[in-house]
Enzyme design. Structure first.
Site, PDB file in Angstrom:
ATOM      1  N   CYS A  57       0.875  -1.249   0.098  1.00 55.74           N
ATOM      2  CA  CYS A  57       0.032  -0.143  -0.022  1.00 55.74           C
ATOM      3  C   CYS A  57       0.989   1.263  -0.055  1.00 55.74           C
ATOM      4  CB  CYS A  57      -0.961   0.163   1.223  1.00 55.74           C
ATOM      5  SG  CYS A  57      -2.200  -1.379   1.134  1.00 55.74           S
ATOM      6  N   ARG A 134      -7.792  -4.071  -3.257  1.00 57.68           N
ATOM      7  CA  ARG A 134      -7.222  -3.182  -4.196  1.00 57.68           C
ATOM      8  C   ARG A 134      -8.211  -2.900  -5.409  1.00 57.68           C
ATOM      9  NH1 ARG A 134      -2.600  -2.510  -1.790  1.00 57.68           N
ATOM     10  NH2 ARG A 134      -1.572  -4.535  -0.881  1.00 57.68           N
TER      11      ARG A 134
END
Lengths: 222, 76
Positions: A57, A134
């Site tokens: 991330c 995601r």
């Protein structure tokens, strides 16, 4: 645990579909309380990530920040989301600036109650019932969902593909054309297939087009 | 609160937005261009500043209130 509690834990809404109006929300972000409607008139990339202070991330957020100036030239904003708190987001933003020298300039939603995540189908229970996957939603300036991308937790997203996707969608809108596989700005575009036999015949005789056959014609954008 | 800090004072970004409005009556788009602040941020800030009575809105145009003018004057 009662059957009702089990049902609540595993409840997943279907994700919005391409072509639908994006579901409206109002949420707390690192830049204040924001409504989706605040973005009307701009394109928006609404994207989720599993958790703050995780390596994939972090690499993605740095990469998103790097393409942010180019996106803004395309009238496109970024809005991140995870189920972490505002305090966690702020601490992470400050850490990224301190450790990587990158200032994250776009807002991040603190979706603690998963309201937005569930509305957009960002949670994949088989992967994680407590974190968002995601997901990327490309929302146009009229607040219509134009594209959706999903990646698993283990794989960071490709920013060049996101840029290419927005550019392709905006080119389609501006010129009424489609874009072929691996299209990049400047490449030939696809003319939508003819809808009648007469138009198909005319198209084959049109010198401004490069037609392999009546259904496959390309052209250069001037 | 993005526009007002814990002491009840306006943040620098809120003051920048208010200065862009000045004596004019502007749309969020005009304010965005004049202040160089993204449109989404202008809209969200105007909502908050309206609740705090620093701006008022009429037919889509935004003006400063006397309260906002006083704060900006004290800053100068």
């Amino acid at each position: 645990m009662s059957s009702n509690e089990i049902h609540q834990e595993t409840q997943v809404r279907s994700l919005p579909r391409i072509g639908e109006k994006a579901p409206q929300f109002e949420a707390d972000t690192t830049q204040g309380r924001i409504r989706l409607s605040d973005y009307e008139g701009s394109w928006l990339i609404l994207f989720s990530h599993p958790a703050d202070f995780t390596p994939v991330c972090t690499s993605e957020f740095i990469a998103f920040q790097k393409i942010y100036p180019e996106l803004r030239k395309m009238n496109t904003e970024l809005l991140g989301l995870s189920v972490d708190s505002i305090s966690s987001h702020i601490a992470w933003i400050r850490n990224v600036k301190e450790k990587f020298g990158v200032k994250l300039e776009f807002p991040i939603i603190a979706d603690l109650n998963k309201e937005v995540a569930q509305m957009y189908g960002m949670i994949m229970p088989e992967e994680s019932s407590t974190e968002t996957s995601r997901a990327v939603f490309v929302i146009d300036d009229k607040q219509v969902i134009r594209a959706i991308i999903y990646y698993p937790k283990s794989t960071g997203r490709n920013m060049q593909e996101i840029l290419r996707l927005v550019k392709a969608l905006q080119t389609t809108d501006e010129h009424g054309v489609a874009t072929p596989a691996n299209w990049q700005e400047g490449d030939d575009v696809i003319v939508p297939p003819a809808e009648t036999d007469e138009l198909a015949e005319e198209r084959m005789n049109d010198d401004s087009l490069n037609c392999i056959d009546w259904y496959y014609c390309t052209k250069k954008l001037s | 609160m993005a526009c007002v800090n814990a002491k009840g004072q306006l943040t620098q970004s809120a003051k920048k937005l208010l200065r862009a409005v000045g004596d004019d009556s502007l749309s969020p788009q005009d304010i965005s261009k004049k202040a160089g602040i993204p449109l989404f941020k202008v809209r969200s800030s105007l909502r908050e500043l309206k609740d705090a009575e620093y701006v008022s809105e009429e037919n889509g145009s935004w003006q400063l209130t006397e309260k906002a003018k006083k704060v900006l004057e004290e800053d100068n």
